[in-house]
Design an enzyme around this catalytic site. Structure first.
Site, short mmCIF file in Angstrom:
data_model
loop_
_atom_site.label_atom_id
_atom_site.label_comp_id
_atom_site.label_asym_id
_atom_site.label_seq_id
_atom_site.Cartn_x
_atom_site.Cartn_y
_atom_site.Cartn_z
N ASP A 10 0.93 -1.32 -0.10
CA ASP A 10 0.03 -0.02 0.16
C ASP A 10 0.67 1.24 0.20
O ASP A 10 1.77 1.24 0.42
CB ASP A 10 -0.88 -0.06 1.25
CG ASP A 10 -1.86 0.83 1.25
OD1 ASP A 10 -2.28 1.22 -0.04
OD2 ASP A 10 -2.95 1.14 1.90
N ASN A 12 1.31 3.50 -2.79
CA ASN A 12 2.00 3.77 -4.00
C ASN A 12 1.27 5.16 -4.54
O ASN A 12 2.18 6.26 -4.87
CB ASN A 12 1.38 2.92 -5.10
CG ASN A 12 2.03 1.53 -5.04
OD1 ASN A 12 3.13 1.35 -4.17
ND2 ASN A 12 1.56 0.73 -5.72
N TRP A 15 2.93 7.79 -2.14
CA TRP A 15 4.25 8.06 -2.45
C TRP A 15 4.15 9.15 -3.64
O TRP A 15 5.03 10.13 -3.69
CB TRP A 15 4.87 7.02 -2.80
CG TRP A 15 6.26 6.80 -3.34
CD1 TRP A 15 7.43 6.88 -2.41
CD2 TRP A 15 6.93 6.97 -4.62
NE1 TRP A 15 8.69 6.51 -3.19
CE2 TRP A 15 8.08 7.04 -4.28
CE3 TRP A 15 6.35 7.03 -6.05
CZ2 TRP A 15 8.98 7.03 -5.55
CZ3 TRP A 15 7.12 7.29 -6.83
CH2 TRP A 15 8.32 7.24 -6.77
N ARG A 23 -0.67 8.93 -9.64
CA ARG A 23 -0.89 7.81 -8.99
C ARG A 23 -0.20 6.75 -9.88
O ARG A 23 0.41 5.81 -9.53
CB ARG A 23 -2.48 7.48 -8.80
CG ARG A 23 -2.97 8.46 -7.91
CD ARG A 23 -4.29 8.14 -7.67
NE ARG A 23 -4.57 6.87 -7.05
CZ ARG A 23 -4.45 6.54 -5.88
NH1 ARG A 23 -4.15 7.41 -4.99
NH2 ARG A 23 -4.59 5.02 -5.56
N SER A 55 -7.14 -5.97 -5.92
CA SER A 55 -8.15 -6.67 -5.40
C SER A 55 -9.38 -6.78 -5.86
O SER A 55 -9.40 -6.04 -6.99
CB SER A 55 -8.45 -5.92 -4.07
OG SER A 55 -9.11 -4.81 -4.18
N THR A 56 -10.39 -7.74 -5.54
CA THR A 56 -11.87 -7.59 -6.28
C THR A 56 -12.43 -6.05 -6.27
O THR A 56 -13.10 -5.85 -7.04
CB THR A 56 -12.83 -8.60 -5.82
OG1 THR A 56 -12.58 -8.34 -4.46
CG2 THR A 56 -12.24 -9.94 -5.91
N ASN A 58 -10.77 -3.26 -6.36
CA ASN A 58 -9.91 -2.28 -7.21
C ASN A 58 -10.41 -2.22 -8.37
O ASN A 58 -10.16 -0.96 -9.17
CB ASN A 58 -8.43 -2.53 -7.22
CG ASN A 58 -7.73 -2.46 -6.18
OD1 ASN A 58 -6.76 -3.33 -5.84
ND2 ASN A 58 -8.19 -1.50 -5.20
N ARG A 174 2.13 -4.81 6.02
CA ARG A 174 1.22 -3.89 5.22
C ARG A 174 2.27 -2.64 5.39
O ARG A 174 2.66 -2.29 6.37
CB ARG A 174 0.03 -3.71 5.93
CG ARG A 174 -0.86 -2.66 5.23
CD ARG A 174 -2.20 -2.63 5.76
NE ARG A 174 -2.82 -1.75 4.56
CZ ARG A 174 -3.99 -1.62 4.26
NH1 ARG A 174 -4.80 -2.88 4.68
NH2 ARG A 174 -4.76 -1.13 3.23
C1 FPP Z 1 -2.13 0.48 -3.19
O1 FPP Z 1 -1.59 1.64 -3.42
C2 FPP Z 1 -1.55 -0.56 -4.44
C3 FPP Z 1 -2.27 -1.15 -5.20
C4 FPP Z 1 -3.80 -1.00 -5.45
C5 FPP Z 1 -1.72 -1.73 -6.26
C6 FPP Z 1 -0.57 -2.44 -6.00
C7 FPP Z 1 0.10 -2.59 -7.33
C8 FPP Z 1 1.59 -2.45 -7.57
C9 FPP Z 1 2.62 -2.42 -6.61
C10 FPP Z 1 2.03 -2.64 -9.01
C11 FPP Z 1 1.39 -3.44 -9.95
C12 FPP Z 1 2.04 -4.85 -10.09
C13 FPP Z 1 1.54 -5.73 -10.63
C14 FPP Z 1 2.34 -6.71 -11.04
C15 FPP Z 1 0.30 -5.69 -11.19
P1 FPP Z 1 -2.51 2.75 -3.30
O2 FPP Z 1 -2.84 3.34 -4.61
O3 FPP Z 1 -3.93 2.43 -2.85
O4 FPP Z 1 -2.00 3.97 -2.36
P2 FPP Z 1 -2.56 4.97 -1.46
O5 FPP Z 1 -3.11 4.24 -0.41
O6 FPP Z 1 -1.58 5.84 -1.32
O7 FPP Z 1 -3.42 5.64 -2.18
#
Ligand code: FPP
Length: 236
Positions: A10, A12, A15, A23, A55-56, A58, A174
């Site tokens: 979590d 990304n 960050w 994003r 996730s389902t 997402n 996490r």
């Molecule tokens: C959560 O960050 C992350 C995700 C929903 C996706 C995770 C995916 C990757 C690390 C890359 C994809 C790689 C593959 C192999 C498909 P968020 O966007 O919810 O972060 P936030 O909570 O800061 O908004």
């Protein structure tokens, strides 16, 4: 040593926005980190790593973000295939594989097929994954395939999950600081130790993994029982 570590990747988005990036840039940076952490885990003697990539729930994100994640899945399975073969790494998916869009399907199934017999380390990508969906999947598989009408035991039930051959994770990490399970591996994490770090996933590397393992090593795991030092008073 831990056999299986599960990770909710979590942070990304946060960050990226904290750097004035999109994003999608955050997801791209996050995708790069997967190989870094998998490599570190393998070298530390861990055998399985399950990562929550999609996730389902997402699917409800804005379409461009979903499209980026699908492209990243394709790129990951294409770009890291040689490296996985070299390092004896198996790639597999937990989740609704039928949801994997056409753009990623060939590369994902190719990676699954080519790495099928590798047994040094397993990267299990949870994709279109939900813990409740997995349990319902197992129940429906039982209804369809099971011949016996004897009560189902816990040991038998696990054989109907997505990957029964993968042992339960001892540690669930996490990143990004939230104190939630988010529908991840609900059956498998019954006795997992939880480790939450505020570090965002794109900043989580070998040193951060080492810290998580050190924290795990200091835990007193009792599995519902008692670990009494000999000589301690016990209620009679
Ligand atoms: C959560 O960050 C992350 C995700 C929903 C996706 C995770 C995916 C990757 C690390 C890359 C994809 C790689 C593959 C192999 C498909 P968020 O966007 O919810 O972060 P936030 O909570 O800061 O908004």
């Amino acid at each position: 040593m831990i056999q299986h570590v599960a990770i909710i990747m979590d942070g990304n988005g946060r960050w990226a926005t904290s750097r004035g990036l999109s994003r999608s840039d955050g997801h791209r940076a996050g995708a790069k980190q997967i190989s870094v952490v998998a490599d570190a885990a393998r070298k530390m003697g861990i055998k399985y790593m399950t990562i929550y990539a999609f996730s389902t729930e997402n699917w409800k994100r804005p379409q461009p973000e979903v499209a980026t994640l699908m492209s990243l899945l394709r790129e990951f399975t294409t770009d890291t295939l040689d490296q996985m073969m070299e390092n004896n790494v198996r790639f597999c998916i937990s989740g609704r594989v039928e949801d994997i869009p056409l753009i990623a399907r060939n590369s994902v199934f190719n990676a699954i097929e080519k790495t099928r017999n590798n047994d040094g380390f397993t990267i299990n990508v949870a994709f279109s994954y939900g813990g409740r969906a997995e349990i319902v999947y197992a129940v429906n598989k039982i209804l369809k395939e099971r011949k016996s009408d004897k009560p189902v035991t816990e040991e038998e039930f696990r054989n109907y999950l997505y990957h029964p051959e993968i042992p339960d994770p001892e540690l669930m990490i996490r990143t990004g600081g939230e104190l939630r399970i988010s529908n991840f591996l609900l059956w498998q994490i019954s006795y997992a130790e939880l480790y939450v770090t505020p570090v965002f996933w794109p900043d989580f590397g070998a040193d951060e993994l080492r810290k998580a393992l050190e924290s795990f090593a200091g835990r007193d795991r009792r599995f519902g029982g008692l670990n009494l030092p000999s000589g301690d008073a016990v209620d009679k």
